[in-house]
Write an enzyme that holds these catalytic residues in place. Structure first.
Site, PDB file in Angstrom:
ATOM      1  N   GLU A  92      35.177 -33.852 -77.381  1.00  0.00           N
ATOM      2  CA  GLU A  92      35.824 -33.008 -78.554  1.00  0.00           C
ATOM      3  C   GLU A  92      35.122 -31.577 -78.068  1.00  0.00           C
ATOM      4  OE1 GLU A  92      39.290 -33.695 -79.981  1.00  0.00           O
ATOM      5  OE2 GLU A  92      38.279 -36.056 -78.598  1.00  0.00           O
ATOM      6  N   SER A 366      48.533 -81.957-126.616  1.00  0.00           N
ATOM      7  CA  SER A 366      47.190 -81.950-127.612  1.00  0.00           C
ATOM      8  C   SER A 366      45.889 -81.904-127.440  1.00  0.00           C
ATOM      9  CB  SER A 366      46.781 -83.660-127.698  1.00  0.00           C
ATOM     10  OG  SER A 366      48.277 -84.840-128.164  1.00  0.00           O
TER      11      SER A 366
END
Length: 731
Positions: A92, A366
């Site tokens: 770069e 229950s």
């Protein structure tokens, strides 16, 4: 030569031109000076430039569960190998460490491209790219003004910041393709390793990708040829800047790329877990932005091994080919912390994101009797309190709707242990009337059941039978209150959150007293009898004590087993989305069947290797149905039903939740006595399997004073209830 030395028009023009040029230069310098002065380095960064996704961990804080948000983890430059840094510089900006942060040639080329509309190759330096991507106030639009600002800021950054700082920001902000922002995420995306472990070839490929991340993310054919060419140019560039010798470059080969996969792919139960973590983060005030971009480290409460055990328990116990419409929820809560350590969300998150343990709420059946029992014990009653177990029962608030026991069985006047062990509906309706339904609601709320889920039923005589709907997590959390000696801690799924600065916030559920220690101890004792000789015997763990409660709603629309050891509380429920009966392999299910079996499969694995802890001693209420001395694993004698237990059967609508009818199990032998007499019944009653329940050796037989009774409550056969009962061997 002209007379008088007069100058010609050419010289005057040149003079004017020079003056004009000078003016332009002065003006340009002045303008640039003004621009320089008016373009400070921005004091803020672009939100997405430094955004880091959050990582969610299992409870160990080390094992990654999932990732959320931006796929970036910023790393210091020291963690990036020098070969990777040199590869990026070679690709770069080869003069990076020598230039002033700006390439004038590249800048003028970019400006000319903007003016003419021609797409020419850019020439931005690493500093310029970093400035463009990092600082706020610089858009990505193509304009001369934006480019001029970029140049000015780049020059100032180069003057004020070290080159290494610039390179570090660049490597952490640049996009590498495959959804990876920054070099660390890229290393994982392309090679499945941290950036610090990249070799020369791999680092060169990441540098090559920067130019065309979309094209080189997963190259094939011509794109692969182009990627190889670009990669080789990077390696050659490393030779030119002295980072590699020609010999090293010659031996460097193109790296093998990892197959691309979704950045945040989820498998198995991970999707359900991530949803619950996200929901709790939102409740605790964390915004989506904070989670997706804040770089949080989130430690969940989920145990990876127990999550796998929960899934195995469901999939291994449920028979192959069982109805796919039957949903199973399982949730396990640590009583000492309130942490949800494991749960089962469903078969497939991709096809159904609605989870079975947190989101699904079905009638408790229950299992709710445990909270009714706690309310009674907390308000002055004891385990020896006698309640009416006859069927049917008419309540003043609903005289036209008598409430039956399953099968119409009458038990007579029974104590709370017997009522709990046999899950006697009318006994608990009577108990609710004695203690007050408002106190039942209060006890359930104290144990963590939300008020809004109780409110529609707070005045119903059937409230103690579990007509209110709860989730598996809520019921597990409620039963954890008993295991914790009456102290409730809210269920939660996050242990801690660490922000990007390192600040740690821990989330501990503060314990609050729901009911007294003795209340918890006595209720726990009654619930142990459910497992040792009642409806929940299929949940028995043979190496340690277990307390729990089955639950089956009207028509078996939902079936439950919720129970606990001193260290862990777990609830299992099964239901259908269409509210039809839970049927597996042609058989209607009950709480003591598959739910209890799934519970046992999970808890056997979860408790493996854990120390055996005993429950606290109950109050002396003058009646021990087994003469139980607390020794495990022998315990009380088998009741003749084997691991199947006797079931919570469907009940008569609209009130009965369907509990306390017998269930097929191992064949029993001997007379069908309920342990309160000499057992003259024949033990062959309805819904009772091949033979009746054997005598459980309960002791003196007279329970009504007249020497007679209704016979075995599970067979309905007349029997004499005089004299001591016989304790028979295991059936």
């Amino acid at each position: 030569m002209r007379e008088g030395g007069k100058r010609g028009p050419g010289r005057r023009f040149l003079r004017l031109a020079l003056i004009a040029f000078g003016v332009v230069v002065v003006l340009s310098v002045g303008v640039l000076g003004v621009v320089w002065a008016m373009t400070p380095i921005p004091d803020s960064t672009q939100p997405k430039a430094t955004a880091q996704g959050s990582v969610i961990y299992y409870r160990d804080g080390k094992t990654v569960l999932a990732k959320q948000g931006v796929n970036r983890r910023s790393v210091p430059l020291s963690e990036v190998p020098e070969s990777v840094r040199n590869a990026v510089i070679a690709a770069e900006n080869r003069s990076f460490y020598d230039d002033k942060g700006v390439s004038l040639k590249g800048t003028f080329r970019a400006m000319w491209s903007t003016v003419t509309g021609r797409q020419l190759q850019g020439g931005s330096t690493i500093t310029q790219q970093m400035v463009r991507n990092y600082y706020s106030g610089l858009s990505q639009e193509r304009s001369i003004i934006r480019k001029l600002k970029e140049v000015m800021i780049s020059l100032k950054v180069d003057q004020s910041k070290p080159k290494d700082w610039v390179l570090e920001q660049y490597l952490n902000t640049i996009y590498f393709g495959r959804g990876a922002d920054g070099v660390q995420a890229a290393a994982q995306a392309y090679f499945g390793k941290d950036v610090g472990k990249l070799d020369v070839a791999e680092g060169a490929y990441l540098a090559a990708v920067i130019q065309q991340p979309s094209r080189f993310a997963d190259p094939h054919g011509a794109d692969l040829d182009a990627a190889r060419t670009r990669w080789r140019s990077v390696v050659d560039g490393m030779v030119q800047i002295g980072a590699l010798t020609p010999q090293q470059a010659a031996t460097t080969t193109f790296p093998a790329l990892k197959k691309p996969r979704p950045v945040f792919s989820l498998k198995g139960q991970q999707g359900y877990m991530l949803d619950q973590v996200a929901a709790e983060l939102k409740r605790r005030g964390y915004t989506d932005e904070a989670v997706n971009q804040g770089g949080l480290k989130i430690v969940s409460t989920f145990d990876k091994n127990l999550m796998a055990a929960a899934e195995r328990a469901v999939t291994s116990v449920m028979p192959e080919g069982s109805a796919k419409k039957v949903n199973t929820g399982l949730a396990a809560v640590d009583p000492g912390t309130g942490e949800v350590v494991a749960f089962y969300g469903g078969r497939d998150y991709d096809t159904n994101k609605f989870d079975n343990s947190f989101s699904a709420k079905v009638q408790a059946g229950s299992t709710f009797k445990a909270y009714t029992l706690a309310a009674a014990l907390e308000n002055g009653l004891d385990l020896g309190t006698r309640v009416n177990g006859n069927s049917p029962m008419t309540v003043a608030s609903a005289p036209d709707h008598p409430i039956p026991n399953s099968g119409g069985t009458s038990y007579g006047q029974i104590d709370l242990v017997t009522a709990t062990r046999n899950s006697v509906n009318t006994a608990f309706v009577d108990l609710g009337q004695k203690v007050g339904l408002d106190k039942v609601v209060k006890a359930a709320r104290a144990a963590g059941i939300p008020a809004e889920q109780l409110a529609p039923h707070r005045g119903a005589a059937t409230l103690p039978l579990g007509v209110a709907s709860v989730s598996a997590v809520q019921n597990a959390s409620g039963f954890a209150t008993f295991a914790a000696g009456g102290v409730h801690r809210d269920a939660h799924v996050i242990r801690s959150v660490t922000d990007a600065t390192g600040k740690v916030t821990k989330f501990d559920a503060k314990g609050r007293r729901a009911f007294g220690e003795q209340t918890a101890a006595d209720a726990t004792y009654a619930l142990t009898q459910v497992v040792e000789g009642g409806t929940g015997s299929a949940a028995r763990l043979y190496d340690r004590p277990v307390a729990g409660k089955t639950g089956t709603t009207d028509g078996s629309v939902s079936v439950w087993f919720a129970g606990f050891t001193p260290q862990l509380a777990t609830a299992v429920d099964m239901f259908r989305d269409d509210h039809k009966p839970v049927v597996i392999n042609g058989a209607v299910q009950y709480g003591g069947s598959y739910p209890a079996q799934v519970w046992r499969a999970f808890m056997a694995e979860a408790m493996k290797g854990k120390p055996v802890k005993e429950f606290p001693e109950p109050s002396d209420y003058g009646y021990d149905p087994y003469g139980y001395d607390g020794d495990y694993p022998s315990g009380p004698p088998d009741d003749g039903y084997g691991d199947g237990g006797f079931r919570d059967a469907p009940a008569t609508p609209p009130f009965d939740d369907g509990t306390s009818s017998p269930e097929p199990g191992d064949q029993g032998t001997g007379p069908g006595n309920d342990g309160t007499g000499d057992g003259q019944g024949d033990g062959t009653g309805p819904q009772n399997g091949p033979q009746g329940r054997v005598d459980d050796g309960g002791g003196p037989g007279q329970d009504s004073g007249d020497g007679t009774g209704g016979g075995d409550p599970r067979t309905q056969d007349p029997a004499q209830r005089e004299g001591p009962a016989q304790r028979l061997p295991v059936g």
